[in-house]
Write a protein that holds these residues in place. Sequence first.
Motif, PDB file in Angstrom:
ATOM      1  N   VAL A  55       0.842  -1.208   0.000  1.00 15.84           N
ATOM      2  CA  VAL A  55       0.000   0.000   0.000  1.00 15.84           C
ATOM      3  C   VAL A  55       0.876   1.256   0.000  1.00 15.84           C
ATOM      4  O   VAL A  55       0.628   2.208  -0.756  1.00 15.84           O
ATOM      5  CB  VAL A  55      -0.945   0.004   1.219  1.00 15.84           C
ATOM      6  CG1 VAL A  55      -1.713   1.323   1.305  1.00 15.84           C
ATOM      7  CG2 VAL A  55      -1.913  -1.166   1.140  1.00 15.84           C
ATOM      8  N   GLY A  56       1.922   1.255   0.830  1.00 17.30           N
ATOM      9  CA  GLY A  56       2.818   2.404   0.887  1.00 17.30           C
ATOM     10  C   GLY A  56       3.517   2.658  -0.432  1.00 17.30           C
ATOM     11  O   GLY A  56       3.657   3.811  -0.877  1.00 17.30           O
ATOM     12  N   ALA A  57       3.951   1.587  -1.087  1.00 21.59           N
ATOM     13  CA  ALA A  57       4.658   1.719  -2.361  1.00 21.59           C
ATOM     14  C   ALA A  57       3.769   2.293  -3.459  1.00 21.59           C
ATOM     15  O   ALA A  57       4.261   2.940  -4.391  1.00 21.59           O
ATOM     16  CB  ALA A  57       5.202   0.362  -2.792  1.00 21.59           C
ATOM     17  N   MET A  58       2.466   2.059  -3.351  1.00 23.70           N
ATOM     18  CA  MET A  58       1.537   2.544  -4.376  1.00 23.70           C
ATOM     19  C   MET A  58       1.058   3.971  -4.116  1.00 23.70           C
ATOM     20  O   MET A  58       0.271   4.514  -4.895  1.00 23.70           O
ATOM     21  CB  MET A  58       0.322   1.608  -4.448  1.00 23.70           C
ATOM     22  CG  MET A  58       0.631   0.220  -4.986  1.00 23.70           C
ATOM     23  SD  MET A  58       1.297   0.233  -6.673  1.00 23.70           S
ATOM     24  CE  MET A  58      -0.097   0.892  -7.592  1.00 23.70           C
ATOM     25  N   THR A  59       1.528   4.578  -3.028  1.00 19.77           N
ATOM     26  CA  THR A  59       0.987   5.877  -2.613  1.00 19.77           C
ATOM     27  C   THR A  59       1.775   7.075  -3.135  1.00 19.77           C
ATOM     28  O   THR A  59       1.193   8.102  -3.478  1.00 19.77           O
ATOM     29  CB  THR A  59       0.923   5.957  -1.070  1.00 19.77           C
ATOM     30  OG1 THR A  59       0.267   4.795  -0.562  1.00 19.77           O
ATOM     31  CG2 THR A  59       0.148   7.188  -0.627  1.00 19.77           C
ATOM     32  N   PHE A  60       3.108   6.970  -3.193  1.00 19.33           N
ATOM     33  CA  PHE A  60       3.948   8.117  -3.542  1.00 19.33           C
ATOM     34  C   PHE A  60       4.990   7.752  -4.603  1.00 19.33           C
ATOM     35  O   PHE A  60       5.323   6.579  -4.781  1.00 19.33           O
ATOM     36  CB  PHE A  60       4.689   8.640  -2.304  1.00 19.33           C
ATOM     37  CG  PHE A  60       3.784   9.131  -1.205  1.00 19.33           C
ATOM     38  CD1 PHE A  60       3.287  10.422  -1.218  1.00 19.33           C
ATOM     39  CD2 PHE A  60       3.424   8.296  -0.154  1.00 19.33           C
ATOM     40  CE1 PHE A  60       2.452  10.876  -0.203  1.00 19.33           C
ATOM     41  CE2 PHE A  60       2.601   8.732   0.863  1.00 19.33           C
ATOM     42  CZ  PHE A  60       2.106  10.034   0.831  1.00 19.33           C
ATOM     43  N   GLN A 221       5.617   1.355 -10.950  1.00 19.65           N
ATOM     44  CA  GLN A 221       5.207   1.475  -9.550  1.00 19.65           C
ATOM     45  C   GLN A 221       4.556   0.189  -9.057  1.00 19.65           C
ATOM     46  O   GLN A 221       4.869  -0.309  -7.965  1.00 19.65           O
ATOM     47  CB  GLN A 221       4.225   2.646  -9.402  1.00 19.65           C
ATOM     48  CG  GLN A 221       3.883   2.980  -7.954  1.00 19.65           C
ATOM     49  CD  GLN A 221       3.002   4.222  -7.841  1.00 19.65           C
ATOM     50  OE1 GLN A 221       2.492   4.726  -8.837  1.00 19.65           O
ATOM     51  NE2 GLN A 221       2.829   4.715  -6.634  1.00 19.65           N
ATOM     52  N   LEU A 222       3.660  -0.378  -9.862  1.00 21.26           N
ATOM     53  CA  LEU A 222       2.972  -1.604  -9.472  1.00 21.26           C
ATOM     54  C   LEU A 222       3.945  -2.779  -9.346  1.00 21.26           C
ATOM     55  O   LEU A 222       3.898  -3.540  -8.369  1.00 21.26           O
ATOM     56  CB  LEU A 222       1.887  -1.943 -10.492  1.00 21.26           C
ATOM     57  CG  LEU A 222       1.105  -3.233 -10.232  1.00 21.26           C
ATOM     58  CD1 LEU A 222       0.360  -3.154  -8.902  1.00 21.26           C
ATOM     59  CD2 LEU A 222       0.135  -3.524 -11.380  1.00 21.26           C
TER      60      LEU A 222
END
Length: 332
Positions: A55-60, A221-222
């Motif tokens: 979740v964090g990696a997909m946020t910024f 990112q994904l």
Amino acid sequence: MDSMLILTILIVVGALGFDFINGFHDTANAIATSVSTKALKPRHAILLAATMNFVGAMTFTGVAKTITKDIVDPYTLQNGSVVILAALISAIAWNLITWYFGIPSSSSHAIIGSIAGAAIAAAGFGALNYKGFIKIIEALLISPVLAFVVGYIVYTIIKLTFKNHNLTKTNKRFRRVQILTAALQSYTHGTNDAQKAMGIITLALIANNMQSGTEIQWWVQLACAVAMGLGTSIGGWKIIKTVGGKIMKIRPVNGVAADLTGAAIIFGATFIHLPVSTTHVISSSILGVGSAHRVKGVKWGTAQRMVITWVITLPISASLAALIYIILNLFF
């Protein structure tokens, strides 16, 4: 298939491999305190960390852009693909060596040092973007010091606030709170660490004229988020033991203070688009909390070994990357 495409594929695979290794190497730090205090069972802690990292990696993406453009200029980098591949091999090798010996070294130091070392081997010291590179180094150096100080202050405030409360009941309550703080720290870890691989892939795409701007593509990112999440699910038990027990004996109240401190420092760095070592920040938070609790209770021998590893990671990874670049340059 031309050599540029082959190199790009190797770099994407290598960057995802680095992110995967980063997952089981560094994420152990984010959940070590909650496992050591038995707030979470190891399996549950790893599942929680894997989810929150994703979740964090997909946020910024701000940190990823910093990695892309602030160490070297992606538009003028000489023999850029070979430089990036050499940096990845170097960083992965160092991560695996330190993981094997259970030493919580910094993946951030490893990859940043490796990019700098390979770039210098390719085009001399002029290849570095000194303004951006110095800014990154300053963030890497200041963040653990800040984490130590903030950890000391946070625990002191908690200790004074709950000084008249029953210790057993207080620890029981904080053990529940620690589930939330472990999730928060894992989330912030994903917002910073996963972005480093995103930046590397984007750097390679620009160097190979496959992308013109520094925007992070959605698939990049994904892919990095998935790689880190999968790596986290593997776990890093040797490093959990070091961070969770060999620095100090951690109780739930200590763990909450350390988790809150680590999460605040890491997220603050992410917010201003600066990469920091989550390993350094989390370990320094524990050291700060331990010092506020009882200085003699901190195992300073372990802390000294960790600091030595932190100091040597940049020059060793830079030198290793330079050597690997010279070898790879014979073939590409």
